[in-house]
Design a protein around this motif. Sequence first.
Motif, PDB file in Angstrom:
ATOM      1  N   THR A   1     -77.078  20.656   5.312  1.00 39.00           N
ATOM      2  CA  THR A   1     -76.532  20.902   3.976  1.00 39.00           C
ATOM      3  C   THR A   1     -77.040  22.221   3.426  1.00 39.00           C
ATOM      4  O   THR A   1     -76.293  22.989   2.809  1.00 39.00           O
ATOM      5  CB  THR A   1     -76.929  19.763   3.020  1.00 39.00           C
ATOM      6  OG1 THR A   1     -76.450  18.524   3.532  1.00 39.00           O
ATOM      7  CG2 THR A   1     -76.337  19.987   1.638  1.00 39.00           C
ATOM      8  N   MET A   2     -78.310  22.511   3.668  1.00 39.05           N
ATOM      9  CA  MET A   2     -78.884  23.758   3.199  1.00 39.05           C
ATOM     10  C   MET A   2     -78.200  24.949   3.863  1.00 39.05           C
ATOM     11  O   MET A   2     -77.852  25.941   3.201  1.00 39.05           O
ATOM     12  CB  MET A   2     -80.386  23.795   3.496  1.00 39.05           C
ATOM     13  CG  MET A   2     -81.073  25.074   3.014  1.00 39.05           C
ATOM     14  SD  MET A   2     -82.815  25.155   3.499  1.00 39.05           S
ATOM     15  CE  MET A   2     -82.646  25.374   5.283  1.00 39.05           C
ATOM     16  N   TRP A   3     -78.001  24.881   5.163  1.00 43.92           N
ATOM     17  CA  TRP A   3     -77.341  25.983   5.869  1.00 43.92           C
ATOM     18  C   TRP A   3     -75.892  26.146   5.428  1.00 43.92           C
ATOM     19  O   TRP A   3     -75.388  27.279   5.323  1.00 43.92           O
ATOM     20  CB  TRP A   3     -77.407  25.757   7.381  1.00 43.92           C
ATOM     21  CG  TRP A   3     -78.683  26.234   7.981  1.00 43.92           C
ATOM     22  CD1 TRP A   3     -79.727  25.479   8.438  1.00 43.92           C
ATOM     23  CD2 TRP A   3     -79.084  27.596   8.154  1.00 43.92           C
ATOM     24  NE1 TRP A   3     -80.739  26.278   8.887  1.00 43.92           N
ATOM     25  CE2 TRP A   3     -80.373  27.589   8.726  1.00 43.92           C
ATOM     26  CE3 TRP A   3     -78.475  28.820   7.871  1.00 43.92           C
ATOM     27  CZ2 TRP A   3     -81.063  28.754   9.027  1.00 43.92           C
ATOM     28  CZ3 TRP A   3     -79.162  29.992   8.176  1.00 43.92           C
ATOM     29  CH2 TRP A   3     -80.428  29.955   8.750  1.00 43.92           C
ATOM     30  N   LEU A   4     -75.221  25.025   5.161  1.00 44.52           N
ATOM     31  CA  LEU A   4     -73.835  25.099   4.695  1.00 44.52           C
ATOM     32  C   LEU A   4     -73.759  25.803   3.347  1.00 44.52           C
ATOM     33  O   LEU A   4     -72.888  26.653   3.122  1.00 44.52           O
ATOM     34  CB  LEU A   4     -73.240  23.688   4.587  1.00 44.52           C
ATOM     35  CG  LEU A   4     -71.791  23.616   4.071  1.00 44.52           C
ATOM     36  CD1 LEU A   4     -70.860  24.384   5.004  1.00 44.52           C
ATOM     37  CD2 LEU A   4     -71.347  22.159   3.946  1.00 44.52           C
ATOM     38  N   ALA A   5     -74.694  25.471   2.453  1.00 42.47           N
ATOM     39  CA  ALA A   5     -74.726  26.114   1.142  1.00 42.47           C
ATOM     40  C   ALA A   5     -75.043  27.604   1.271  1.00 42.47           C
ATOM     41  O   ALA A   5     -74.440  28.445   0.598  1.00 42.47           O
ATOM     42  CB  ALA A   5     -75.762  25.432   0.250  1.00 42.47           C
ATOM     43  N   THR A   6     -75.974  27.938   2.157  1.00 36.75           N
ATOM     44  CA  THR A   6     -76.348  29.335   2.371  1.00 36.75           C
ATOM     45  C   THR A   6     -75.170  30.144   2.888  1.00 36.75           C
ATOM     46  O   THR A   6     -74.854  31.227   2.384  1.00 36.75           O
ATOM     47  CB  THR A   6     -77.520  29.424   3.367  1.00 36.75           C
ATOM     48  OG1 THR A   6     -78.661  28.782   2.812  1.00 36.75           O
ATOM     49  CG2 THR A   6     -77.855  30.878   3.674  1.00 36.75           C
ATOM     50  N   LEU A   7     -74.498  29.619   3.909  1.00 33.57           N
ATOM     51  CA  LEU A   7     -73.352  30.325   4.495  1.00 33.57           C
ATOM     52  C   LEU A   7     -72.195  30.419   3.506  1.00 33.57           C
ATOM     53  O   LEU A   7     -71.447  31.404   3.509  1.00 33.57           O
ATOM     54  CB  LEU A   7     -72.901  29.612   5.772  1.00 33.57           C
ATOM     55  CG  LEU A   7     -73.895  29.664   6.938  1.00 33.57           C
ATOM     56  CD1 LEU A   7     -73.380  28.866   8.124  1.00 33.57           C
ATOM     57  CD2 LEU A   7     -74.167  31.112   7.346  1.00 33.57           C
ATOM     58  N   THR A   8     -72.053  29.410   2.645  1.00 31.73           N
ATOM     59  CA  THR A   8     -71.012  29.453   1.614  1.00 31.73           C
ATOM     60  C   THR A   8     -71.258  30.600   0.647  1.00 31.73           C
ATOM     61  O   THR A   8     -70.338  31.340   0.277  1.00 31.73           O
ATOM     62  CB  THR A   8     -70.971  28.120   0.839  1.00 31.73           C
ATOM     63  OG1 THR A   8     -70.616  27.059   1.733  1.00 31.73           O
ATOM     64  CG2 THR A   8     -69.947  28.180  -0.288  1.00 31.73           C
ATOM     65  N   MET A   9     -72.521  30.765   0.246  1.00 37.10           N
ATOM     66  CA  MET A   9     -72.860  31.854  -0.665  1.00 37.10           C
ATOM     67  C   MET A   9     -72.641  33.220  -0.017  1.00 37.10           C
ATOM     68  O   MET A   9     -72.072  34.136  -0.617  1.00 37.10           O
ATOM     69  CB  MET A   9     -74.301  31.717  -1.140  1.00 37.10           C
ATOM     70  CG  MET A   9     -74.535  30.553  -2.090  1.00 37.10           C
ATOM     71  SD  MET A   9     -76.190  30.611  -2.838  1.00 37.10           S
ATOM     72  CE  MET A   9     -77.232  30.448  -1.416  1.00 37.10           C
ATOM     73  N   VAL A  10     -73.103  33.375   1.226  1.00 34.06           N
ATOM     74  CA  VAL A  10     -72.960  34.653   1.917  1.00 34.06           C
ATOM     75  C   VAL A  10     -71.486  35.001   2.115  1.00 34.06           C
ATOM     76  O   VAL A  10     -71.064  36.140   1.899  1.00 34.06           O
ATOM     77  CB  VAL A  10     -73.697  34.620   3.271  1.00 34.06           C
ATOM     78  CG1 VAL A  10     -73.401  35.879   4.080  1.00 34.06           C
ATOM     79  CG2 VAL A  10     -75.197  34.484   3.056  1.00 34.06           C
ATOM     80  N   ALA A  11     -70.693  33.995   2.512  1.00 31.99           N
ATOM     81  CA  ALA A  11     -69.253  34.222   2.706  1.00 31.99           C
ATOM     82  C   ALA A  11     -68.582  34.603   1.389  1.00 31.99           C
ATOM     83  O   ALA A  11     -67.715  35.486   1.344  1.00 31.99           O
ATOM     84  CB  ALA A  11     -68.601  32.971   3.289  1.00 31.99           C
ATOM     85  N   GLY A  12     -68.992  33.954   0.306  1.00 33.42           N
ATOM     86  CA  GLY A  12     -68.416  34.263  -0.996  1.00 33.42           C
ATOM     87  C   GLY A  12     -68.736  35.673  -1.441  1.00 33.42           C
ATOM     88  O   GLY A  12     -67.866  36.402  -1.929  1.00 33.42           O
ATOM     89  N   VAL A  13     -69.987  36.093  -1.249  1.00 35.63           N
ATOM     90  CA  VAL A  13     -70.395  37.451  -1.611  1.00 35.63           C
ATOM     91  C   VAL A  13     -69.619  38.473  -0.779  1.00 35.63           C
ATOM     92  O   VAL A  13     -69.143  39.490  -1.290  1.00 35.63           O
ATOM     93  CB  VAL A  13     -71.919  37.631  -1.417  1.00 35.63           C
ATOM     94  CG1 VAL A  13     -72.300  39.103  -1.484  1.00 35.63           C
ATOM     95  CG2 VAL A  13     -72.675  36.847  -2.474  1.00 35.63           C
ATOM     96  N   PHE A  14     -69.480  38.206   0.509  1.00 33.70           N
ATOM     97  CA  PHE A  14     -68.747  39.125   1.391  1.00 33.70           C
ATOM     98  C   PHE A  14     -67.289  39.257   0.968  1.00 33.70           C
ATOM     99  O   PHE A  14     -66.756  40.371   0.865  1.00 33.70           O
ATOM    100  CB  PHE A  14     -68.832  38.639   2.833  1.00 33.70           C
ATOM    101  CG  PHE A  14     -67.976  39.434   3.784  1.00 33.70           C
ATOM    102  CD1 PHE A  14     -68.408  40.669   4.250  1.00 33.70           C
ATOM    103  CD2 PHE A  14     -66.751  38.956   4.191  1.00 33.70           C
ATOM    104  CE1 PHE A  14     -67.612  41.415   5.118  1.00 33.70           C
ATOM    105  CE2 PHE A  14     -65.943  39.704   5.050  1.00 33.70           C
ATOM    106  CZ  PHE A  14     -66.383  40.926   5.525  1.00 33.70           C
ATOM    107  N   LEU A  15     -66.640  38.133   0.712  1.00 28.61           N
ATOM    108  CA  LEU A  15     -65.223  38.168   0.335  1.00 28.61           C
ATOM    109  C   LEU A  15     -65.026  38.820  -1.030  1.00 28.61           C
ATOM    110  O   LEU A  15     -64.043  39.535  -1.249  1.00 28.61           O
ATOM    111  CB  LEU A  15     -64.641  36.757   0.337  1.00 28.61           C
ATOM    112  CG  LEU A  15     -64.492  36.111   1.725  1.00 28.61           C
ATOM    113  CD1 LEU A  15     -63.960  34.690   1.602  1.00 28.61           C
ATOM    114  CD2 LEU A  15     -63.552  36.949   2.606  1.00 28.61           C
TER     115      LEU A  15
END
Length: 213
Positions: A147-161
């Motif tokens: 869950t922690m990694w999913l949240a982290t990757l969600t944030m990084v993907a959002g910032v990138f997009l």
Amino acid sequence: MLFIKAVVIGCSIAAPVGPIGLLCIQRSLKRGFRSGFATGMGAASADAVYGLLGAIGVAGVALSSPSLAMILKIMGGAFLVWLAWGIARDMRKPLSESKEEMSAAAARDFLTAFGLTLSNPMTILPFIAIFAALDPLSGGHDQTGNTMWLATLTMVAGVFLGSAAWWLCLSGTTSVLRQKMSVSFMHTVSSVSALAIGAFGLVQVVSGVRAVL
């Protein structure tokens, strides 16, 4: 909601006009949308790298070595001066290029923007603050590692997009306006961009050298 917040933050980080913004505008005017967008995507990709480092806590390791940070700062400043010289040198070249030349230029524009953004380790600081503020694990402390990694990757993907969306708008708008601008005006813009980018670089080199000394 976490993803939407990250997208907005990514766009907000990219929006302030700096060396990369000037490069994006200048290259969009010089070679069109493809070159300008490649520049922006290089910066967005580097932001994603620093965002990921900040999210997983590696930032402290990078920031624990001030001497390394200063060396990177000086190198980044010198790189900016080199880019400014390249812009000034290429101002009088024809605006039209072959498809092969445009493809090579786009790849080169991506890599230079990526390297330039990575050369400033202090870029990682806003991401540390951002991810701490978003606090993806605020829902509870019993969440799993997945869950922690999913949240982290969600944030990084959002910032990138979010960052990519800004560069898309900037390069697209500039390339459209390019069709309505005279060659002399575009040369003037290139001259101003070269001077501004060179000034950014010199200031960064001087401040870095002073910090080392």
